[in-house]
Design a protein around this motif. Structure first.
Motif, PDB file in Angstrom:
ATOM      1  N   THR A  59      44.099 -16.403  29.346  1.00  0.00           N
ATOM      2  CA  THR A  59      44.202 -16.373  27.885  1.00  0.00           C
ATOM      3  C   THR A  59      44.281 -14.932  27.396  1.00  0.00           C
ATOM      4  OG1 THR A  59      42.944 -18.425  27.761  1.00  0.00           O
ATOM      5  CG2 THR A  59      43.123 -17.136  25.738  1.00  0.00           C
ATOM      6  N   VAL A  60      43.457 -14.066  27.966  1.00  0.00           N
ATOM      7  CA  VAL A  60      43.473 -12.653  27.595  1.00  0.00           C
ATOM      8  C   VAL A  60      44.839 -12.051  27.910  1.00  0.00           C
ATOM      9  CG1 VAL A  60      42.481 -10.371  28.052  1.00  0.00           C
ATOM     10  CG2 VAL A  60      40.990 -12.387  27.916  1.00  0.00           C
ATOM     11  N   ARG A  61      45.354 -12.326  29.112  1.00  0.00           N
ATOM     12  CA  ARG A  61      46.666 -11.780  29.498  1.00  0.00           C
ATOM     13  C   ARG A  61      47.771 -12.295  28.572  1.00  0.00           C
ATOM     14  NH1 ARG A  61      47.033  -8.886  34.078  1.00  0.00           N
ATOM     15  NH2 ARG A  61      45.227  -8.862  35.440  1.00  0.00           N
ATOM     16  N   ARG A  62      47.720 -13.560  28.222  1.00  0.00           N
ATOM     17  CA  ARG A  62      48.734 -14.138  27.330  1.00  0.00           C
ATOM     18  C   ARG A  62      48.627 -13.503  25.938  1.00  0.00           C
ATOM     19  NH1 ARG A  62      47.235 -19.401  26.618  1.00  0.00           N
ATOM     20  NH2 ARG A  62      47.009 -19.383  28.811  1.00  0.00           N
ATOM     21  N   PHE A  63      47.414 -13.366  25.421  1.00  0.00           N
ATOM     22  CA  PHE A  63      47.196 -12.819  24.088  1.00  0.00           C
ATOM     23  C   PHE A  63      47.562 -11.334  24.028  1.00  0.00           C
ATOM     24  CE2 PHE A  63      44.469 -10.854  20.844  1.00  0.00           C
ATOM     25  CZ  PHE A  63      44.851 -11.587  19.734  1.00  0.00           C
TER      26      PHE A  63
END
Length: 192
Positions: A59-63
């Motif tokens: 999620t962090v990488r996507r965001f």
């Protein structure tokens, strides 16, 4: 993240900390950051706001998207010994936030918890002999506990092994004795 540091991290995840610690020991404990590729870079880029120990890495990488490229490229270009020292220092200091050795805080979290739980009797013995090694909080507490209970141990060796001043070693011993309950002797009387 380079393949080499990735392999060291995988071994640590599997419970074998020795490759990571050995690689980290190849870099100076006190001046390792001088050889880091991120030296002089804006520290803010290594602290993505959406990342933390309880976040989901994907999620962090996507965001964060491409904003992670710059800090991760710095990490990927670091020599393996520097990246290993960076990671070990972040674990030793229980650093919950920021990118270290190419790992997001959320990726490092399980490794941080494993580091805190590990106990290496060889590392404790090495410190007692005055060999400088990296230990976690529990291992350091064990060293101090043994010194508090055995006056024949050499405080100078322990200070060298822990990389701290002798005066601080004795402060830790005093703190340990204050916080530890008295031990009962064989006759039933309390021993301070």
């Amino acid at each position: 993240m380079s393949t080499e540091i990735g392999e060291l991290i995988q071994a640590a995840h599997g419970g074998d900390w020795s490759p990571l610690l050995k690689a980290a020991s190849l870099e100076s404990e006190r001046h390792w950051a001088e050889n880091a590729q991120c030296l002089g870079a804006d520290p803010e880029i290594f602290s993505p706001l959406s990342d933390g120990p309880r976040e989901i890495p994907e999620t962090v990488r996507r965001f964060q998207g491409i904003s992670l490229n710059r800090p991760l490229n710095f990490c990927a270009s670091c020599p393996v010994a520097v990246a290993a020292r960076c990671l070990v220092e972040s674990l030793r200091l229980n650093d919950e936030y920021g990118i270290r050795a190419g790992m997001l805080a959320s990726e490092r979290s399980p490794l941080r918890h494993a580091w805190q739980r590990r106990f290496d009797e060889e590392a404790v013995s090495a410190v007692l002999r005055g060999v400088p090694v990296t230990v976690n909080e529990g291992e350091r507490a064990e060293v101090i506990s043994r010194l508090a209970g055995d006056p024949t141990l050499n405080a100078d060796h322990i200070a060298r092994g822990l990389g701290i001043p002798r005066k601080y070693v004795w402060q830790l011993v005093r703190d340990h004795k204050k916080s530890s309950p008295p031990v009962a002797s064989a006759s039933g009387a309390d021993v301070a």
